[in-house]
Design a protein around this motif. Structure first.
Motif, PDB file in Angstrom:
ATOM      1  N   ALA A 375      37.072 -38.384 -49.860  1.00 56.23           N
ATOM      2  CA  ALA A 375      38.866 -39.648 -50.579  1.00 56.23           C
ATOM      3  C   ALA A 375      39.490 -38.750 -49.630  1.00 56.23           C
ATOM      4  CB  ALA A 375      38.993 -39.286 -51.904  1.00 56.23           C
ATOM      5  N   ASP A 376      39.826 -37.984 -49.288  1.00 61.03           N
ATOM      6  CA  ASP A 376      41.137 -37.592 -48.307  1.00 61.03           C
ATOM      7  C   ASP A 376      40.875 -37.760 -46.843  1.00 61.03           C
ATOM      8  OD1 ASP A 376      43.192 -35.647 -48.723  1.00 61.03           O
ATOM      9  OD2 ASP A 376      42.128 -34.668 -47.281  1.00 61.03           O
ATOM     10  N   ARG A 377      39.702 -37.038 -47.002  1.00 58.38           N
ATOM     11  CA  ARG A 377      39.286 -37.873 -44.778  1.00 58.38           C
ATOM     12  C   ARG A 377      39.317 -39.018 -44.689  1.00 58.38           C
ATOM     13  NH1 ARG A 377      33.996 -34.683 -45.652  1.00 58.38           N
ATOM     14  NH2 ARG A 377      32.397 -37.123 -45.850  1.00 58.38           N
ATOM     15  N   LEU A 378      38.674 -40.263 -45.797  1.00 57.39           N
ATOM     16  CA  LEU A 378      38.674 -41.009 -46.224  1.00 57.39           C
ATOM     17  C   LEU A 378      40.512 -42.106 -45.074  1.00 57.39           C
ATOM     18  CD1 LEU A 378      35.752 -42.559 -47.209  1.00 57.39           C
ATOM     19  CD2 LEU A 378      35.458 -42.307 -44.484  1.00 57.39           C
ATOM     20  N   GLN A 379      41.390 -40.504 -45.842  1.00 53.89           N
ATOM     21  CA  GLN A 379      42.595 -40.948 -45.653  1.00 53.89           C
ATOM     22  C   GLN A 379      42.730 -42.099 -47.560  1.00 53.89           C
ATOM     23  OE1 GLN A 379      44.875 -41.557 -42.681  1.00 53.89           O
ATOM     24  NE2 GLN A 379      43.335 -40.778 -41.062  1.00 53.89           N
ATOM     25  N   ALA A 380      42.346 -42.268 -47.964  1.00 54.10           N
ATOM     26  CA  ALA A 380      42.598 -42.589 -48.848  1.00 54.10           C
ATOM     27  C   ALA A 380      43.660 -42.669 -49.704  1.00 54.10           C
ATOM     28  CB  ALA A 380      41.673 -42.817 -50.441  1.00 54.10           C
ATOM     29  N   ARG A 381      44.591 -43.795 -49.952  1.00 51.06           N
ATOM     30  CA  ARG A 381      46.172 -43.635 -50.702  1.00 51.06           C
ATOM     31  C   ARG A 381      46.223 -43.122 -52.250  1.00 51.06           C
ATOM     32  NH1 ARG A 381      44.858 -47.471 -47.380  1.00 51.06           N
ATOM     33  NH2 ARG A 381      47.170 -47.723 -45.680  1.00 51.06           N
ATOM     34  N   PHE A 382      44.343 -43.671 -52.929  1.00 53.71           N
ATOM     35  CA  PHE A 382      44.439 -42.907 -54.280  1.00 53.71           C
ATOM     36  C   PHE A 382      43.437 -43.104 -54.154  1.00 53.71           C
ATOM     37  CE2 PHE A 382      48.084 -45.915 -54.913  1.00 53.71           C
ATOM     38  CZ  PHE A 382      49.047 -45.796 -55.155  1.00 53.71           C
ATOM     39  N   SER A 383      42.794 -42.027 -55.505  1.00 57.21           N
ATOM     40  CA  SER A 383      41.411 -41.642 -55.940  1.00 57.21           C
ATOM     41  C   SER A 383      41.859 -42.375 -57.369  1.00 57.21           C
ATOM     42  CB  SER A 383      40.910 -40.043 -55.872  1.00 57.21           C
ATOM     43  OG  SER A 383      41.803 -39.200 -57.254  1.00 57.21           O
ATOM     44  N   ILE A 384      40.247 -42.793 -57.450  1.00 57.31           N
ATOM     45  CA  ILE A 384      40.187 -42.989 -59.068  1.00 57.31           C
ATOM     46  C   ILE A 384      38.838 -42.173 -59.822  1.00 57.31           C
ATOM     47  CG2 ILE A 384      39.435 -44.724 -60.989  1.00 57.31           C
ATOM     48  CD1 ILE A 384      41.240 -46.969 -58.352  1.00 57.31           C
ATOM     49  N   VAL A 385      38.973 -40.894 -60.333  1.00 57.67           N
ATOM     50  CA  VAL A 385      37.863 -39.818 -61.443  1.00 57.67           C
ATOM     51  C   VAL A 385      37.449 -41.103 -62.987  1.00 57.67           C
ATOM     52  CG1 VAL A 385      37.643 -38.027 -62.210  1.00 57.67           C
ATOM     53  CG2 VAL A 385      39.346 -38.611 -59.773  1.00 57.67           C
ATOM     54  N   LEU A 386      36.754 -41.301 -62.770  1.00 58.06           N
ATOM     55  CA  LEU A 386      35.399 -42.358 -63.916  1.00 58.06           C
ATOM     56  C   LEU A 386      34.249 -41.303 -63.855  1.00 58.06           C
ATOM     57  CD1 LEU A 386      34.991 -45.690 -62.965  1.00 58.06           C
ATOM     58  CD2 LEU A 386      36.364 -45.270 -64.596  1.00 58.06           C
TER      59      LEU A 386
END
Length: 427
Positions: A375-386
């Motif tokens: 998620a960090d490498r793909l420069q996601a603005r938010f992560s959603i943990v399920l």
């Protein structure tokens, strides 16, 4: 057997495609402002189109075209440039009868020339070009030049040099042609084979020869400016006046000739003055063509246009270390823990995308730590943990990747909350 890409072509990988897309968007936006409309023509045409439209004395037609016979023996050619195809379409589709004149058109697409590949010059290359057909008003010459300059400047290029010249009208060119023949005839045998054959057909091409460019006769060749009639002089003076008033700096170069047979009156090139760019400093070229429409079977309809290479533009941007404002990253990345969460993530992804949110997930079975790194490498603005606990409680853990702030959000409110967070981040 390992099969490699043909020489003179290139793969544009995803990491670079965004740069191309940004440049193409800039071209579309700029043409919209100038009220030019996109036209798309076939990648291959009948060979005769380029022989007549480009000129059978040019290097393009004589040496560089990819020509082949189809199954019925008809000679076809991969287009080496865009103007002839646009004018053919203009004539064939009777655009000269449209209520709005001139027809202001532009194109973006691949061209093909068999020449020695080098930096910024490929056998398959992409051109952005503009054509304004149906007006002999010098104001549209200045408009086309201004569009080209705006395009480079808005992309961030510096140290540009606009060079202009007048090739004169038909009467002026005829007088200049006779003078060139008289000038070069005594030294004809000292010139290359191409120049010898061109001397009678199109002596202007001799001035553009790369082989004989240092021959003493080149330096003393008669200038077109000595043969411009009053009409051609006045036309050129008007173009220069308009450029002055627009604040567009330029240099007049009497030796500037364009490489295609159909040009007359205004001719121009934009160059870059940048150390390390290479021996070829020309970024683009264009000019007026007042007889091409008639040559291809249409009515008298003068035109002007330009074409530029996207590859050379990218090379110039790289040389000047210009970073394009290419948007990276995505809105959110779903991190799933366990088989049930994996299924839920797949369904949630579809709903997020349908709501206009860019999102992705892991498809390779990574552990939670690996997914967060992704998620960090793909420069996601938010992560959603399920995970199992989140599913039981009907929530998802939403984390802002920049700040680290976290919030548990009910699944049935997730899209609404995430949409609001993304709006706030953009403000």
């Amino acid at each position: 057997m390992k099969i490699q890409i043909p020489r003179g072509t290139q793969d544009i990988l995803p990491i670079d495609v965004k740069k191309w897309q940004y440049i193409e968007r800039k071209a579309h936006e700029l043409c919209e402002r100038y009220r030019y409309e996109e036209i798309r023509t076939p990648i291959f045409e009948h060979t005769e189109l380029f022989e007549r439209g480009v000129g059978d004395t040019t290097d393009i037609v004589q040496k560089e075209m990819y020509t082949f016979n189809d199954k019925r023996g008809r000679s076809l050619t991969l287009r080496p440039e865009g103007t002839a195809s646009v004018v053919r379409s203009y004539v064939e589709n009777k655009l000269y009868g449209a209520p709005t004149q001139p027809q202001k058109l532009y194109y973006i697409g691949p061209m093909f020339r068999y020449e020695r590949p080098q930096s910024g010059r490929m056998r398959q290359f992409v051109q952005f070009g503009v054509e304004a057909i149906g007006s002999e008003d010098p104001t549209i010459d200045a408009e086309v030049i201004a569009l080209a300059m705006n395009f480079y400047e808005e992309l961030g290029l510096k140290r540009l040099k606009l060079v202009i010249n007048s090739l004169g009208d038909e009467e002026s060119r005829h007088a200049h042609r006779d003078a060139l023949v008289r000038h070069f005839e005594p030294v004809k045998e000292e010139l290359c084979a191409d120049c010898q054959s061109r001397l009678q057909k199109n002596p202007l091409r001799v001035l553009d020869c790369k082989v004989d460019k240092d021959h003493p006769a080149m330096k003393t060749a008669p200038s077109i400016h000595r043969y411009l009639n009053e009409s051609s002089k006045n036309y050129f003076e008007t173009v220069k006046y308009l450029l002055d008033e627009m604040g567009i700096a330029y240099e007049v170069d009497p030796t500037l000739v364009r490489g295609l047979d159909y040009y007359n009156n205004t001719a121009f090139e934009i160059m870059i003055d940048e150390e390390g760019f290479g021996a070829i400093t020309t970024l683009m070229g264009g000019g007026r063509y007042n007889g091409l429409v008639e040559e291809l079977g249409g009515p008298s309809a003068p035109g002007i246009g330009f074409a530029l290479s996207i590859e050379r533009l990218l090379l110039a941007l790289e040389t000047q270390k210009v970073t394009l404002p290419v948007e990276e990253g995505m809105d959110c990345f779903i991190v799933s823990i366990g088989a049930e969460a994996e299924k839920k993530a797949a369904v949630l992804l579809a709903k997020l995308r349908q709501a206009g949110i860019s999102a992705d997930k892991d498809y390779t079975g990574k552990k939670i730590k690996g997914q967060l790194k992704m998620a960090d490498r793909l420069q996601a603005r938010f992560s959603i943990v399920l995970g199992e606990n989140e599913l039981k409680e009907g929530i998802a853990n939403v984390k802002a990747m920049k700040t680290g702030e976290q919030e548990d959000v009910p699944l049935d409110q997730l899209i609404e909350v995430l949409t609001q967070k993304l709006k706030e981040e953009q403000q």
